[in-house]
Design an enzyme around this catalytic site. Structure first.
Site, PDB file in Angstrom:
ATOM      1  N   ARG A  59      77.568 -33.213  -4.555  1.00 30.63           N
ATOM      2  CA  ARG A  59      77.101 -32.547  -3.452  1.00 30.63           C
ATOM      3  C   ARG A  59      76.591 -33.413  -2.221  1.00 30.63           C
ATOM      4  O   ARG A  59      75.601 -34.250  -2.577  1.00 30.63           O
ATOM      5  CB  ARG A  59      76.029 -31.447  -3.825  1.00 30.63           C
ATOM      6  CG  ARG A  59      76.702 -30.285  -5.063  1.00 30.63           C
ATOM      7  CD  ARG A  59      76.080 -29.044  -4.873  1.00 30.63           C
ATOM      8  NE  ARG A  59      74.621 -29.352  -5.088  1.00 30.63           N
ATOM      9  CZ  ARG A  59      73.694 -28.503  -4.696  1.00 30.63           C
ATOM     10  NH1 ARG A  59      73.860 -27.289  -3.976  1.00 30.63           N
ATOM     11  NH2 ARG A  59      72.250 -28.784  -4.671  1.00 30.63           N
ATOM     12  N   SER A 116      72.109 -39.127 -11.162  1.00 34.56           N
ATOM     13  CA  SER A 116      71.787 -38.677 -12.498  1.00 34.56           C
ATOM     14  C   SER A 116      72.459 -39.312 -13.557  1.00 34.56           C
ATOM     15  O   SER A 116      73.056 -38.756 -14.576  1.00 34.56           O
ATOM     16  CB  SER A 116      72.228 -37.132 -12.567  1.00 34.56           C
ATOM     17  OG  SER A 116      71.326 -36.394 -11.676  1.00 34.56           O
ATOM     18  N   ASP A 170      67.076 -36.184 -10.946  1.00 37.72           N
ATOM     19  CA  ASP A 170      66.859 -34.588 -10.406  1.00 37.72           C
ATOM     20  C   ASP A 170      65.419 -34.111 -10.954  1.00 37.72           C
ATOM     21  O   ASP A 170      65.056 -32.901  -9.989  1.00 37.72           O
ATOM     22  CB  ASP A 170      67.884 -33.934 -11.255  1.00 37.72           C
ATOM     23  CG  ASP A 170      68.104 -34.184 -12.731  1.00 37.72           C
ATOM     24  OD1 ASP A 170      67.363 -35.076 -13.437  1.00 37.72           O
ATOM     25  OD2 ASP A 170      69.037 -33.603 -13.319  1.00 37.72           O
TER      26      ASP A 170
END
Length: 603
Positions: free
Chosen positions: A115, A187, A241
């Protein structure tokens, strides 16, 4: 005539005897049919009770787990200390204080999708004024190619997204800023060397890019961005995250000290004020990434299903904590229990459905649906069993057993997560479990056995992830376990709040915090108050390829909202309202290093 009557009576007697005999046979047959049914149902209940006992999380066990967590945290901070927690320094020292202002970007790379997000920050008066984001699917070939191919693809979409800034994202003087600064949420396992550099340790989640291992992920991305010859974009900070979640929560609430992910996987980070000498810090504090998925304690309640799952995983003997808590595994644990019940007790009437034999055919969102079923006849349970396993008919007793199995697994996950939170609380805030008086609370130095003066400041845990967000009863079980473990004074100090989309919002806020061009990023649009902020319509944001375009809701986030799922009020906190398809609530929260320890989630 008498002879005829005698014959009639004789025939009636014979017929009656025949009916009686048939009735006796039918009753006897029914009894023989009911006997196996009763026997198998009793066996199913025996298996249920056996599993319930093995998965139990009594208070004394949770206390031991929390204590062990705190001990492992202290050991992991020591140089050369032996610990099953990695306790990785993140070099994030400048925490958000609410003054962050301007336009900043974030890129969240956590799985088969990534994203890109732009976020307009308005400081204490405006907070998050506007945000837009786009989600892009990564072609399978790029997941197995070279690092240059992967990051060129990502950079191309990022530059295209930046190039489509709207009029509402201009600087104070009405001109487009010359440099866009960005936070990168990565991540995958990295060894971080500074706040904006980290070497890739290993790929996971279907990626296998050999030339990327050992390389600096920020350098790879920055080089790819520079090759695009588009708007000038600089990576200002590298985070995972959990760190993004902590930062996002901290922007709204200065008491946030812990960031936590409860989604497909699980992890936690926290602000450490008592750093060992080998961790250099100018401010005296730093966010530590625990990677607590690898935590293990002999007090963790392991069942036959956990042992099977672990043995057949990619990493036997590792990530035991995550395999009991993470949403990736809960559905699989339930499936294995139901499979044993069907094999040994014919729970669904046999034969064993083929889908019930298929690993990971039952995903956690489905068990959450069954667990939330409050209908008299458990209609949702019946529907899920029919849709997932093809079991067309089930009786109410079988559906109740299934519901109970889901409850056991979800409750265990929530209570173990609560024990982990309390372990962190013991490390940074300190509480004696048997205390009922706040004056007896203790706070221990990381390498000391002597109690120090207690800091009575409130500690807030910001949590992101679909498991916590979408499963209401999960939150109830977690909060109840925290209250059981802590004294009344400690429970009042420790609060748990939802920080939705922290990995994206938090990364952009940290980019603002570590900005090298902060003065040039002042906003030009007026500060909107909550009553004035109107929700924007649904928009399509495409990166040149309609097949990878997803529909999202762009909304202006009201400052100081307090719509949390926890009952306690939390000033200056917010629940982000970005809409997200509920069917993707697990996939959207694939997380960091500990994910490499386990089986891969297949969409």
């Amino acid at each position: 005539m008498p002879e005829l009557e005698n014959r009639i009576w004789m025939n009636m007697l014979i017929a009656g005897a025949a009916v009686a005999a048939i009735t006796t046979v039918v009753i006897a047959w029914n009894s023989t049919q009911k006997a196996p049914l009763v026997k198998t149902r009793n066996r199913a209940l025996e298996l249920l009770y056996e599993f319930q006992h093995a998965a139990a999380t009594p208070l004394h066990a949770l206390r031991q787990i929390a204590e062990h967590m705190a001990i492992e945290m202290r050991a992991g901070l020591r140089r050369g200390g032996k610990s099953n927690l990695l306790m990785l320094p993140t070099y994030v020292e400048n925490l958000p204080d609410g003054d962050e202002e301007g336009l900043f970007y974030a890129l969240d790379l956590g799985g088969t999708n990534f994203r890109v997000l732009r976020c307009l920050l308005g400081g204490k008066d405006g907070r998050v004024l506007k945000q837009e984001f786009e989600e892009v699917s990564i072609p399978k070939a790029l997941m197995l190619g070279t690092s240059a191919e992967l990051f060129d693809f990502i950079a191309e979409r990022l530059v295209d997204f930046v190039s489509r800034e709207g009029e509402g994202f201009k600087t104070r003087n009405g001109m487009q800023q010359t440099v866009r600064e960005m936070g990168l949420t990565f991540s995958f396992p990295v060894k971080q060397q500074s706040v904006k550099s980290g070497a890739i340790i290993q790929w996971s989640k279907g990626f296998d890019i050999a030339d990327g291992v050992g390389a600096d992920v920020v350098a790879l991305l920055q080089s790819a961005i520079n090759r695009q010859r588009g708007p000038k974009i600089e990576v200002a900070v590298l985070v995972n995250d959990t760190v993004g979640t902590l930062a996002g929560g901290r922007y709204w609430n200065e008491d946030v000290m812990v960031g936590m992910i409860l989604g497909t996987g699980t992890n936690a980070c926290y602000v450490e004020h008592d750093l060992p000498s080998h961790v250099q810090s100018g401010s005296g504090e730093m966010i530590i990434n625990m990677e607590w998925g690898g935590f293990w304690s002999s007090h963790l309640p392991r069942t036959f299903a956990d042992e099977q799952l672990d043995k057949e995983s990619l990493n036997p003997g590792q990530a035991g904590y995550e395999k009991m808590i993470g949403g990736m595994y809960l559905g699989e644990i339930v499936r294995r229990v139901l499979l044993r019940m069907e094999k040994e007790a014919s729970l669904f009437g046999g034969p064993v459905p083929s889908k019930l034999k298929e690993p990971f055919s039952l995903i956690t969102p489905e068990i959450a649906k069954m667990h939330a079923d409050e209908s008299k006849n458990l209609r949702v349970v019946a529907k899920v069993l029919r849709d997932v396993f093809g079991v067309q008919k089930t009786d109410l007793a079988a559906r109740r057993i299934v519901h109970d199995v889901c409850d056991i697994v979800i409750m265990r996950s929530a209570r173990l997560a609560a024990a982990g939170i309390v372990g962190i609380f013991k490390k940074i805030g300190g509480e004696a479990f048997d205390s009922t008086d706040s004056r007896t609370l203790t706070n221990l130095h990381w390498d000391s056995q002597e109690p120090q003066q207690l800091d009575t400041k409130r500690i807030v845990v910001a949590v992101d992830g679909g498991l916590y967000e979408h499963c209401t009863q999960y939150r109830v079980y977690m909060r109840a376990a925290v209250n059981e473990l802590l004294s009344e004074a400690g429970a009042k100090r420790l609060q748990i709040v939802l920080s939705k989309d922290g990995s994206g919002i938090g990364a952009s806020i940290l980019a603002a915090r570590h900005s090298q061009h902060r003065g040039a990023n002042k906003i030009t649009c007026p500060m909107e108050r909550p009553s004035e902020a109107a929700e924007r319509p649904s928009v399509h944001l495409c990166g040149g390829n309609s097949s990878s375009c997803s529909q999202h809701t762009q909304s202006e986030l009201p400052p100081r909202s307090t719509q949390f799922t926890q009952s306690e009020p939390t000033p200056r906190s917010t629940q982000f309202t970005q809409s997200e398809p509920q069917s993707n609530w697990l996939q959207a929260t694939q997380h960091s290093v500990s994910y490499v320890y386990g089986l891969e989630y297949i969409d």
